[in-house]
Structures are given as C-alpha cells and as structure tokens.
Design a protein around this motif. Sequence first.
Motif, PDB file in Angstrom:
ATOM      1  N   GLU A 119     -65.807 -75.726 125.411  1.00  0.00           N
ATOM      2  CA  GLU A 119     -64.506 -76.070 124.827  1.00  0.00           C
ATOM      3  C   GLU A 119     -63.377 -75.344 125.545  1.00  0.00           C
ATOM      4  N   ASN A 120     -63.574 -74.052 125.828  1.00  0.00           N
ATOM      5  CA  ASN A 120     -62.541 -73.266 126.500  1.00  0.00           C
ATOM      6  C   ASN A 120     -62.251 -73.800 127.899  1.00  0.00           C
ATOM      7  N   ARG A 166     -56.126 -89.022 134.345  1.00  0.00           N
ATOM      8  CA  ARG A 166     -56.506 -87.778 135.002  1.00  0.00           C
ATOM      9  C   ARG A 166     -57.431 -86.954 134.113  1.00  0.00           C
ATOM     10  N   LEU A 167     -57.213 -87.015 132.807  1.00  0.00           N
ATOM     11  CA  LEU A 167     -58.094 -86.293 131.894  1.00  0.00           C
ATOM     12  C   LEU A 167     -59.525 -86.808 132.016  1.00  0.00           C
ATOM     13  N   HIS A 174     -65.557 -83.301 135.178  1.00  0.00           N
ATOM     14  CA  HIS A 174     -66.043 -81.988 135.623  1.00  0.00           C
ATOM     15  C   HIS A 174     -66.966 -81.386 134.561  1.00  0.00           C
ATOM     16  N   ALA A 175     -66.571 -81.481 133.301  1.00  0.00           N
ATOM     17  CA  ALA A 175     -67.403 -80.925 132.224  1.00  0.00           C
ATOM     18  C   ALA A 175     -68.727 -81.674 132.135  1.00  0.00           C
ATOM     19  N   ARG A 176     -68.685 -82.986 132.241  1.00  0.00           N
ATOM     20  CA  ARG A 176     -69.910 -83.781 132.163  1.00  0.00           C
ATOM     21  C   ARG A 176     -70.876 -83.434 133.298  1.00  0.00           C
ATOM     22  N   SER A 177     -70.349 -83.376 134.538  1.00  0.00           N
ATOM     23  CA  SER A 177     -71.220 -83.111 135.678  1.00  0.00           C
ATOM     24  C   SER A 177     -71.730 -81.677 135.678  1.00  0.00           C
ATOM     25  N   SER A 178     -70.916 -80.723 135.259  1.00  0.00           N
ATOM     26  CA  SER A 178     -71.361 -79.324 135.258  1.00  0.00           C
ATOM     27  C   SER A 178     -72.463 -79.084 134.232  1.00  0.00           C
ATOM     28  N   LEU A 184     -70.062 -88.134 128.464  1.00  0.00           N
ATOM     29  CA  LEU A 184     -69.351 -87.224 127.573  1.00  0.00           C
ATOM     30  C   LEU A 184     -68.203 -88.002 126.930  1.00  0.00           C
ATOM     31  N   PRO A 185     -68.501 -88.751 125.869  1.00  0.00           N
ATOM     32  CA  PRO A 185     -67.439 -89.516 125.208  1.00  0.00           C
ATOM     33  C   PRO A 185     -66.415 -88.581 124.572  1.00  0.00           C
TER      34      PRO A 185
END
Length: 201
Positions: A119-120, A166-167, A174-178, A184-185
Amino acid sequence: MGGTLRSVNRVLLGLAGALLLALGLAVLVAGFDLPRHLNFSMPSGWPWTAPDDALLTDGERTRWRSESWWWPAVIAVLSLLVLLLLWWLLAQLRRRRLGEVLVDTGDGEGALLRGSAMENVLEAEASGLPGVDGAAVRLTGRRTAPQAVMGLRLEAHAAPGPVLGRLTKEALEHARSSAALEKLPAEVRLRTVKHRPERVL
C-alpha cells in the motif's frame, strides 16, 4: 483485523446455528408430540414436551419482576446485545483490509509481502504522478488475488483520463509485476483539490 473478524464470524454463526437448530428441534418434538407417539421420554426438567406445554409458565416469567435489580439488568443485557450486533454489522459492511500478499517466487514456495508495504509503495508512486496532489490506498480481497481501493486527489488543472492512464500503466503495473500477480484490479475514486479563493487588491 481480517483474521480476527473471520474468527468472530465463525464463532457467532456457529453459536447462532446451534441455538436455532436446538430451538427448531424442540419445537418439532413438542409440536408433533413425538415423546408420546414414539414412546420415549425427554430429560428430567425439560420444559416443553407436548403441544399444549408452555416454554415458560406465568410464575417463571413474572418471578423476578418485583426485584429492584431485575429491570436494570434486563435493560443492560439488551443494550449490550444491541451494541454487539451493531458492531458486528458495521464490521461486515466495512471492506476488509488485506494483511499480506502471496508473492510467487518461482520456487514453488512463495513469499509473503506485508499488505501495508505494498500500500505504501502504491501510495508513493501514485502521489508522484503528474496532476496528483495525494493518494490513499487500501488492499482488499485475498492474499492470492488482491484488489486495490485507491483515492486520488487531483490538482485543479489535472484531467482524469491521462492520470488514470498513467496510474494503470505505471503504479499499478509496477505493483502487479513486482508481486508476480496475474492481475491487480483497482477501484479508483477521484476528487479535485479545492483552493480557497484569494482576494486580489
């Protein structure tokens, strides 16, 4: 919080189910007069065994009414019960926050990532996008299939379309791939920063 709430739900549902089942069986046994028809007896002291029996007699129902502590005790118990039911209802209505995300490490074991850490990172990257004044993120869903609930404060001049584009392509991707997630809906809520009018002299 999510695990505690799930445990409380299971306990409450189990107790409610057991109570309703016992009450239903008692109604069936007494209503159909089964002890007489099937030639068996209920445990001693069982209050309701025949169709004409009352669960509580008049004497039992009015036994404590003359005592000074009776009505305060009844009101206190009922008030506590109402408060507990309201707390439980509000807890059901509030979307659960995800405590951890299961990351596929490729070795068949996996690793757990704290939901607050993800989240952060999402908040920081979303807040840094052009036209975004601030962001708040909450993860919900399951640890193998998280979902993001995001609130974005847009600058007064920002257009929602490009910001959402862009979001999606940057922060969420980035969050999904990491985390090695298939998807990541996200549910995104937008609001615009309102600046106080200033007097020009």
